[in-house]
Design a protein around this motif. Structure first.
Motif: not given
Length: 156
Positions: A32-44, A65-81
Motif C-alpha cells: 500500500g501507499g499514501a498520497d493517492l495523487a502522487r501514486i497516480v503521478r508515478h504509477s505504471h 490531473v494530479v492537482a485536480d486529484l489533490s484537491a478532490q480526494i479527501v479520504s487519502d490515507p495520508i490524512h488519517v494515518a
C-alpha cells in the motif's frame, strides 16, 4: 480480537478503516501507499495509465490531473494515518514496486509513525512470490498482537 489484512488498494482502504474503527486491534498492510495523487503521478499500473490517457484526451496534462486529484480526494490515507498508531500496523512493501510506487509506501510508513516494516526486493505483481512468507509473518504478528492485549482491551 479483530484485525484486517489488505493488499494494494485493500491496504490503502484499511488505513482508513483502522483510523475510524478502534475494535480493529491490528492491520497488515501489503503493497500500500499514501498520497493517492502522487501514486497516480508515478504509477505504471495499466488502469492508471489508461485513466491519465483519457484525461489527456480531454486536454488535461498529468500535472493538472494530479492537482485536480489533490484537491478532490479527501479520504487519502495520508490524512488519517496519524490516528492509527504504529503498534497497530505491520507493513510489507516491495522495493521494486512501480504500481503503488515504493516511495508512496515509505510515505505511508512515515505517516503511520514507522510501524514494523518488512521489505522484499519484488514488484507489485511479483510480490505474489512473497505471499506465503508475508501471510505467515502477518498471522504470527496478529497472534502476538492479540495475545498482548490486556483483559480490558479485549473485545469479546
Amino acid at each position: 480480537r479483530l484485525g484486517c489484512f489488505g493488499v494494494s488498494m485493500g491496504a490503502i482502504r484499511n488505513v482508513l478503516l483502522l483510523a475510524v474503527e478502534p475494535r480493529l486491534r491490528g492491520g497488515i498492510l501489503l503493497l500500500g501507499g499514501a498520497d493517492l495523487a502522487r501514486i497516480v503521478r508515478h504509477s505504471h499500473e495499466p488502469l492508471v495509465l489508461d485513466y491519465l490517457e483519457g484525461r489527456a484526451r480531454l486536454g488535461m496534462s498529468r500535472d493538472e490531473v494530479v492537482a485536480d486529484l489533490s484537491a478532490q480526494i479527501v479520504s487519502d490515507p495520508i490524512h488519517v494515518a496519524r490516528y492509527v498508531g504504529p503498534e497497530r500496523v505491520l507493513m510489507v512493501l516491495g522495493s521494486l514496486d512501480n504500481k503503488v510506487p515504493y516511495p508512496a509506501g515509505l510515505a505511508l510508513h512515515a505517516e503511520l509513525g514507522f510501524p514494523e516494516l518488512h521489505v522484499y526486493p519484488l514488484g507489485h505483481y511479483t510480490g505474489i512470490l512473497a505471499a506465503p512468507s508475508a501471510a505467515r509473518l502477518g498471522f504470527e504478528w496478529l497472534r502476538g498482537r492479540f495475545a498482548s492485549l490486556s483483559a480490558s482491551e479485549r473485545v469479546e
